[in-house]
Design an enzyme around this catalytic site. Sequence first.
Site, short mmCIF file in Angstrom:
data_model
loop_
_atom_site.label_atom_id
_atom_site.label_comp_id
_atom_site.label_asym_id
_atom_site.label_seq_id
_atom_site.Cartn_x
_atom_site.Cartn_y
_atom_site.Cartn_z
N GLY A 31 0.81 -1.22 0.00
CA GLY A 31 0.00 0.00 0.00
C GLY A 31 0.84 1.26 0.00
O GLY A 31 2.01 1.23 -0.37
N HIS A 37 4.15 2.08 -8.27
CA HIS A 37 3.19 0.97 -8.16
C HIS A 37 2.19 1.03 -9.32
O HIS A 37 1.82 0.00 -9.89
CB HIS A 37 2.37 1.08 -6.86
N GLN A 61 8.05 -9.37 7.69
CA GLN A 61 9.26 -8.90 7.00
C GLN A 61 9.87 -7.66 7.66
O GLN A 61 10.85 -7.12 7.17
CB GLN A 61 8.99 -8.65 5.51
N GLY A 149 9.07 -3.94 -8.48
CA GLY A 149 9.89 -2.79 -8.82
C GLY A 149 11.37 -3.11 -8.63
O GLY A 149 11.76 -3.85 -7.72
N GLN A 155 15.35 -7.95 -3.50
CA GLN A 155 14.08 -8.66 -3.32
C GLN A 155 13.66 -9.32 -4.64
O GLN A 155 13.22 -10.48 -4.66
CB GLN A 155 13.00 -7.67 -2.86
N SER A 187 9.01 5.78 -3.11
CA SER A 187 8.91 4.73 -2.10
C SER A 187 7.78 5.12 -1.15
O SER A 187 7.55 6.32 -0.92
CB SER A 187 10.23 4.67 -1.31
N SER A 188 7.10 4.11 -0.62
CA SER A 188 6.02 4.39 0.33
C SER A 188 6.58 5.13 1.55
O SER A 188 5.89 5.94 2.16
CB SER A 188 5.36 3.10 0.76
N ARG A 189 7.83 4.85 1.89
CA ARG A 189 8.44 5.48 3.06
C ARG A 189 8.66 6.98 2.85
O ARG A 189 8.81 7.72 3.82
CB ARG A 189 9.77 4.82 3.41
O1 PAF Z 1 8.02 -4.72 -1.98
C1 PAF Z 1 7.06 -4.79 -1.19
O2 PAF Z 1 6.21 -3.89 -1.13
C2 PAF Z 1 6.92 -6.00 -0.30
O3 PAF Z 1 8.15 -6.47 0.10
C3 PAF Z 1 6.07 -7.12 -0.93
C4 PAF Z 1 6.74 -7.70 -2.16
C5 PAF Z 1 4.70 -6.60 -1.29
C6 PAF Z 1 5.91 -8.26 0.08
O4 PAF Z 1 5.26 -7.83 1.23
#
Ligand code: PAF
Length: 282
Positions: A31, A37, A61, A149, A155, A187-189
């Site tokens: 989100g 996104h 995570q 992304g 990741q 980034s969401s952050r």
């Molecule tokens: O990249 C992210 O936003 C998260 O690590 C993901 C892949 C949705 C897993 O929670």
Amino acid sequence: MLIFNTQNELVSYLATVSNATTTIGFVPTMGALHQGHLSLLSDALKNNSIVVMSIFVNPTQFNNQEDLAKYPRTLETDIEKIKSVSDKIIVYAPSVEDIYNGNTVSQHFDFDGLENQMEGQFRPGHFNGVGTIVKRLFEIVKPTHAYFGEKDFQQLQIVKKMVEKAKIPVKVIGCPIFREPNGLAMSSRNERLSDTEKKEAAIIYKTLLQAKKLFPTKSAAAVSHWVKKTFDQNSNFTLEYFQIADEASLLPCIRKSKNKKYRAFIAVFVNNIRLIDTISLK
Ligand code: PAF
């Protein structure tokens, strides 16, 4: 637009609209959606008959409880943003209970060492959490194509490795980083940054660009030394790591090899907010 909060409802619905030729494009997110996104959604829409986006802040995570508590949760505005791309997108926004069924723990994975570099060193357990949730979501959604992304390049490589090792029938697609006009990777952050911090955070991408310029004539160690010095001179930003690594193995570049593709990776703290970025050095 359809929004499902439980896997049972989502799975039942997908069964009614799928047949042997259906392709399902899947965009997993936590989100706080941004342009990056939405571009993943556009790619998924171009190439699939059905598109599913998940919105789930995955507790397993996060190795830092404050980071988890402060992670932006903006479901209503996220839904509006998704609608602005297409009202055909199916949203899966489950609860922790729906995903973990009372057992909120990670599975343990072996990603052939990819998990031990960079983020793996500074965020213990992070990639087990990512592997757990992505595998779970793949089992529920059963996508043919999944979009991630490239900002989280490590990741992306880890998800590809998991898919290869577990023989999951999905094509994992990496998509380019979206940046603010000043170069800051979306980034969401970033939502947690003040306007001044956002402006000043341009230093991250600027440093990566300069590292890319230096790399053809300098060793990885010399470039890393220059990056460290740059951040030592900037009191608002703390460098956690800068690493030049081989894209395939993610092992640090000690001596350059012509057969390898190198990439620079960086993690920086500003006011307790952790930002990462990466650039190909090709
Ligand atoms: O990249 C992210 O936003 C998260 O690590 C993901 C892949 C949705 C897993 O929670």
